[in-house]
Design an enzyme around this catalytic site. Structure first.
Site, mmCIF file in Angstrom:
data_model
loop_
_atom_site.group_PDB
_atom_site.id
_atom_site.type_symbol
_atom_site.label_atom_id
_atom_site.label_comp_id
_atom_site.label_asym_id
_atom_site.label_seq_id
_atom_site.Cartn_x
_atom_site.Cartn_y
_atom_site.Cartn_z
ATOM 1 N N GLY A 1 0.828 -1.201 0.000
ATOM 2 C CA GLY A 1 0.000 0.000 0.000
ATOM 3 C C GLY A 1 0.860 1.247 0.000
ATOM 4 N N GLY A 2 0.557 2.158 0.893
ATOM 5 C CA GLY A 2 1.242 3.448 0.947
ATOM 6 C C GLY A 2 2.737 3.326 1.187
ATOM 7 N N GLY B 1 24.468 2.662 -33.530
ATOM 8 C CA GLY B 1 24.007 3.652 -32.556
ATOM 9 C C GLY B 1 24.518 3.352 -31.164
ATOM 10 N N ALA B 2 24.732 2.055 -30.895
ATOM 11 C CA ALA B 2 25.206 1.675 -29.569
ATOM 12 C C ALA B 2 26.616 2.225 -29.313
ATOM 13 C CB ALA B 2 25.190 0.165 -29.410
HETATM 14 C C1 HXC Z 1 -3.187 -1.348 11.576
HETATM 15 C C2 HXC Z 1 -2.139 -3.357 11.239
HETATM 16 C C3 HXC Z 1 -2.010 -3.081 9.866
HETATM 17 C C4 HXC Z 1 -2.527 -1.853 9.375
HETATM 18 C C5 HXC Z 1 -1.130 -4.997 10.246
HETATM 19 N N1 HXC Z 1 -1.597 -4.553 11.437
HETATM 20 N N2 HXC Z 1 -1.389 -4.133 9.288
HETATM 21 N N3 HXC Z 1 -2.722 -2.486 12.092
HETATM 22 N N4 HXC Z 1 -3.101 -1.009 10.264
HETATM 23 N N5 HXC Z 1 -2.425 -1.514 8.096
HETATM 24 C C6 HXC Z 1 -1.469 -5.216 12.707
HETATM 25 C C7 HXC Z 1 -2.387 -6.432 12.843
HETATM 26 O O1 HXC Z 1 -3.647 -6.020 13.261
HETATM 27 C C8 HXC Z 1 -1.667 -7.247 13.890
HETATM 28 O O2 HXC Z 1 -1.912 -6.684 15.141
HETATM 29 C C9 HXC Z 1 -0.199 -6.973 13.594
HETATM 30 O O3 HXC Z 1 -0.185 -5.752 12.839
HETATM 31 C C10 HXC Z 1 0.434 -8.046 12.772
HETATM 32 O O4 HXC Z 1 -0.375 -8.318 11.641
HETATM 33 P P1 HXC Z 1 -0.753 -9.780 11.163
HETATM 34 O O5 HXC Z 1 -1.819 -9.623 10.144
HETATM 35 O O6 HXC Z 1 -1.023 -10.643 12.347
HETATM 36 O O7 HXC Z 1 0.616 -10.242 10.528
HETATM 37 P P2 HXC Z 1 0.876 -11.112 9.235
HETATM 38 O O8 HXC Z 1 -0.013 -12.320 9.270
HETATM 39 O O9 HXC Z 1 2.334 -11.329 9.182
HETATM 40 O O10 HXC Z 1 0.396 -10.223 8.006
HETATM 41 C C11 HXC Z 1 1.061 -9.010 7.712
HETATM 42 C C12 HXC Z 1 0.257 -8.200 6.649
HETATM 43 C C13 HXC Z 1 -1.198 -8.081 7.101
HETATM 44 C C14 HXC Z 1 0.318 -8.985 5.313
HETATM 45 C C15 HXC Z 1 0.976 -6.886 6.475
HETATM 46 O O11 HXC Z 1 -1.211 -7.613 8.444
HETATM 47 C C16 HXC Z 1 -1.986 -7.152 6.265
HETATM 48 O O12 HXC Z 1 -2.436 -7.541 5.167
HETATM 49 N N6 HXC Z 1 -2.192 -5.912 6.718
HETATM 50 C C17 HXC Z 1 -2.995 -4.947 6.050
HETATM 51 C C18 HXC Z 1 -2.326 -4.436 4.837
HETATM 52 C C19 HXC Z 1 -3.076 -3.328 4.233
HETATM 53 O O13 HXC Z 1 -4.105 -3.568 3.521
HETATM 54 N N7 HXC Z 1 -2.693 -2.052 4.530
HETATM 55 C C20 HXC Z 1 -3.386 -0.878 4.153
HETATM 56 C C21 HXC Z 1 -2.954 -0.563 2.781
HETATM 57 S S1 HXC Z 1 -3.828 0.818 2.170
HETATM 58 P P3 HXC Z 1 -1.842 -7.541 16.487
HETATM 59 O O14 HXC Z 1 -2.357 -6.613 17.542
HETATM 60 O O15 HXC Z 1 -2.711 -8.735 16.247
HETATM 61 O O16 HXC Z 1 -0.402 -7.898 16.673
HETATM 62 C C22 HXC Z 1 -2.664 1.972 2.148
HETATM 63 C C23 HXC Z 1 -3.119 3.185 1.462
HETATM 64 C C24 HXC Z 1 -2.126 4.281 1.519
HETATM 65 O O17 HXC Z 1 -1.588 1.827 2.625
HETATM 66 C C25 HXC Z 1 -1.902 4.824 0.154
HETATM 67 C C26 HXC Z 1 -1.066 6.080 0.215
HETATM 68 C C27 HXC Z 1 -0.528 6.435 -1.134
#
Ligand code: HXC
Length: 510
Positions: A169-170, A404-405
Site C-alpha cells: 500500500g502506501g 548507434g550503440a
Molecule cells: C493497523 C495493522 C495493519 C494496518 C497490520 N496490522 N497491518 N494495524 N493497520 N495496516 C497489525 C495487525 O492487526 C496485527 O496486530 C499486527 O499488525 C500483525 O499483523 P498480522 O496480520 O497478524 O501479521 P501477518 O499475518 O504477518 O500479516 C502481515 C500483513 C497483514 C500482510 C501486512 O497484516 C496485512 O495484510 N495488513 C494490512 C495491509 C493493508 O491492507 N494495509 C493498508 C494498505 S492501504 P496484532 O495486535 O494482532 O499484533 C494503504 C493506502 C495508503 O496503505 C496509500 C497512500 C498512497
C-alpha cells in the site's frame, strides 16, 4: 531526582520493548530481526542517537485511545557507519504491524528533514502493513508528506530503502522514489495491492512471493536493486554500500586506503578477448582486474544481465562502472539494459561519481518485441543520461562498438573525457557480414564472393584505427595496462569543471 532518572529508564525500557515479548518472538520465528536489532547491526556500535522514542499516535477511533505504544511503530534517529553520519528509520512490525499513523509519519518526516538539512544519507528499513487502518485519511496525508520530502531530497542526499518484511500500500511509494531498493529473500515482499485484493479485482490467485517477492523485483520488474539471504547479510552489505557513497551532492566521493598498486600490469587481460569475435568472455573479469582489490558492488545483478552496473574503487576513490556483458545476449543493448544503465549513470552524475564504461556492444536488439516495447525511448534514456552527465567519463572499448550503440556508450561525441580502445576493438557502423550483405546485395547468392567482401570490410573497418585516425578514441592502449591507464585518466580528471546550461530541469524521455 533519583525517582525521575528511574522513571526515564523505565519509560525507555518500555519503548524498547515495542509490541512486547510475544510479538518479538513471532518476529524472530519468521527469521527476522526487530527494528532495533537491525539498527544495531547496521550502525557502528553505540553510535545510535534515537529521536521521538516516546511519540504516540493520536487516534481515538476503533478503541485506539486505549492502545498506545511509545514510538508508534517506527524507530528513528541517526548514527554512523564506519564513522560517517547517516540518518535512519526502521519500521517496527511488532507495533501495530509497523503501520503508518499521522504521528509515525511525522517521525519519518523529521529524520528526512534532518538528513536533507545536514546533508547525510538516509536509509529506511521497511517491515510494515501500510496505512494504519484505524486512522484513515490522516495516514494518507502522512505518506504524501514523506513522498514530497523524498522528491526534494532526490539528487541531494543518497536515499536507500531496505525491504525486510511486508511493504504494501502506501509504504511502497517512498522506497520507489529513493535511489536504491534492496530486499531480503523469502521474508520480504512489495506490492501496491496484496493477493486478497488481486483476487477480488482480477480473480487471479497469487502468492505474496509471486506478486512481489525478491525473485520478482530483482529479476522481472527491476524495482529492487539487489536481494540478500537474510537480515544480517542485507545490513552488512548496506554498510559496504554506504562506504562507497558520498554524503551528498556537494560532498566528495569517499577516499579509502587501498593496497593494490595501480602500476602493476595484468598480462592475462591481453588474452581476455577471444580470437573469434563471436565468442563471449566475461566482462566482470575485466571489472575485477581494474578496480581496487577486485572489490565490486553490483547493482541490479539479476536484471538485464547483458549490461553490468555497479560501484568499485580506483586508487581508493569510488567509481561507477557500466559494462556491456558479452556473456549475455552478446552484450546487446535492449530496453531493459538501457533503462538499467541510464538510471545508474544518472545516480553517479547526481553524486559526482566518475563513470567508467567498458564497451563491447553489437548494437541495439532488433525485433518487434523491442520496437513495440519502446526501444527507441528506452535507448534514448541511456543516450540522454550519458550526454547530460558532467562527471568524469572514461571509456574503454574492448571489442565491438557498432552502430548507434557506439554513440550511446559514453562515446567521445557525448563528451567522453578519455576514450580508450584495445587493439581488439572494432568500431564500425555494423558487423562485417551484415555490412557486406547490404553493400553487395547482388552477390548475395554467391557465398564465396560474400566472404571475400566480408573480409575486405573487416580489414578496412573492424579495428580501432579508423576511429583513432579521427580522434574518436584518444589512444589505443594495451589491455594489460588498463588499470593504470584508467587510474591515470581519473586522476587527471579530478578537477574537471563542466556545467550544462541553466534549466529548471531536463525532460529525459521517461
Ligand atoms: C493497523 C495493522 C495493519 C494496518 C497490520 N496490522 N497491518 N494495524 N493497520 N495496516 C497489525 C495487525 O492487526 C496485527 O496486530 C499486527 O499488525 C500483525 O499483523 P498480522 O496480520 O497478524 O501479521 P501477518 O499475518 O504477518 O500479516 C502481515 C500483513 C497483514 C500482510 C501486512 O497484516 C496485512 O495484510 N495488513 C494490512 C495491509 C493493508 O491492507 N494495509 C493498508 C494498505 S492501504 P496484532 O495486535 O494482532 O499484533 C494503504 C493506502 C495508503 O496503505 C496509500 C497512500 C498512497
Amino acid at each position: 531526582m533519583r525517582d525521575m532518572l528511574g522513571e526515564l529508564e523505565a519509560r525507555r525500557e518500555q519503548a524498547r520493548q515495542g509490541g512486547g515479548r510475544k510479538r518479538i518472538d513471532a518476529q524472530h520465528a519468521k527469521g527476522k530481526l526487530t527494528a532495533r536489532e537491525r539498527l544495531d547491526v547496521f550502525l557502528d556500535e553505540g553510535s545510535f542517537e534515537e529521536f521521538d522514542m516516546f511519540v504516540q499516535h493520536r487516534g481515538t477511533d476503533f478503541g485506539m485511545a486505549e492502545q498506545t505504544i511509545p514510538g508508534d511503530g517506527v524507530v528513528t534517529g541517526w548514527g554512523t557507519v564506519n564513522g560517517r553520519t547517516v540518518f535512519v528509520f526502521a519500521k517496527d512490525f511488532t507495533v501495530f504491524g509497523g503501520s503508518l499513523s499521522e504521528a509515525h509519519a511525522e517521525k519519518v518526516q523529521k529524520v528526512l528533514d534532518m538528513a536533507l538539512r545536514n546533508r547525510a544519507p538516509i536509509i529506511g528499513f521497511y517491515d510494515a502493513g501500510g496505512a494504519r487502518i484505524q486512522e484513515g485519511v490522516a495516514a494518507l496525508g502522512g505518506y504524501a508528506e514523506i513522498f514530497q520530502r523524498n522528491v526534494l531530497a532526490s539528487g541531494v542526499i543518497p536515499q536507500i530503502s531496505v525491504i525486510m518484511g511486508p511493504c504494501a500500500g502506501g509504504d511502497v511509494y517512498s522506497p520507489a522514489m529513493t535511489d536504491f531498493i534492496f530486499m531480503v529473500r523469502d521474508t520480504s515482499y512489495m506490492f501496491v495491492t496484496g493477493p486478497d485484493v488481486v483476487k477480488t479485482v482480477t480473480n487471479e490467485t497469487v502468492t505474496a512471493e509471486e506478486l512481489g517477492g525478491a525473485s520478482v523485483h530483482t529479476v522481472k520488474s527491476s524495482i529492487a536493486d539487489g536481494a540478500y539471504d537474510n537480515d544480517i547479510a542485507a545490513l552488512t552489505e548496506m554498510r559496504r554500500l554506504i562506504d562507497l557513497l558520498p554524503a551528498s551532492n556537494t560532498s566528495p566521493v569517499p577516499e579509502l586506503s587501498f593496497s593494490q598498486s595501480v602500476t602493476e600490469e595484468d598480462p592475462s587481460l591481453d588474452t581476455l578477448v577471444p580470437d573469434n569475435a563471436n565468442k563471449p568472455y566475461d566482462i566482470k573479469e575485466l571489472i575485477a582486474k581494474t578496480v581496487d582489490e577486485a572489490d565490486f558492488f553490483e547493482i541490479q545483478a539479476a536484471f538485464a544481465k547483458n549490461i553490468v552496473t555497479g560501484f568499485g574503487r580506483i586508487e581508493g576513490r569510488t567509481v561507477g562502472i557500466v559494462a556491456n556483458q558479452p556473456m549475455v545476449l552478446a552484450g546487446v543493448l535492449d530496453s531493459d539494459a538501457s533503462r538499467k544503465a541510464a538510471r545508474f549513470v544518472r545516480f553517479c552524475d547526481c553524486f559526482s561519481i566518475p563513470v567508467l564504461t567498458f564497451v563491447d556492444v553489437p548494437g541495439f536488439l532488433p525485433g518487434t518485441a523491442q520496437e513495440q516495447g519502446g526501444l527507441i525511448k528506452h535507448g534514448a534514456k541511456l543516450l540522454f543520461a550519458y550526454a547530460e552527465a558532467t562527471v568524469p567519463k572514461v571509456t574503454v572499448i574492448t571489442r565491438k562498438a557498432f552502430g548507434g550503440a557506439y554513440d550511446v556508450m559514453a562515446s567521445k561525441h557525448l563528451r567522453g573525457d578519455i576514450n580508450y580502445a584495445w587493439p581488439t576493438a572494432q568500431i564500425a557502423v555494423m558487423g562485417a557480414k551484415g555490412a557486406a550483405e547490404i553493400i553487395h546485395r547482388r552477390d548475395a547468392a554467391d557465398p564465396e564472393k560474400l566472404a571475400q567482401h566480408t573480409r575486405e570490410y573487416e580489414e578496412r573497418f573492424l579495428s580501432p584505427f579508423v576511429a583513432a585516425e579521427r580522434g574518436y578514441v584518444d589512444e589505443v592502449i594495451m589491455p594489460h595496462s588498463t588499470r593504470r591507464r584508467v587510474a591515470r585518466a581519473l586522476a587527471m580528471l579530478r578537477n574537471k569543471d563542466l556545467e550544462n546550461p541553466w534549466k529548471k530541469h531536463d525532460n529525459i524521455p521517461l
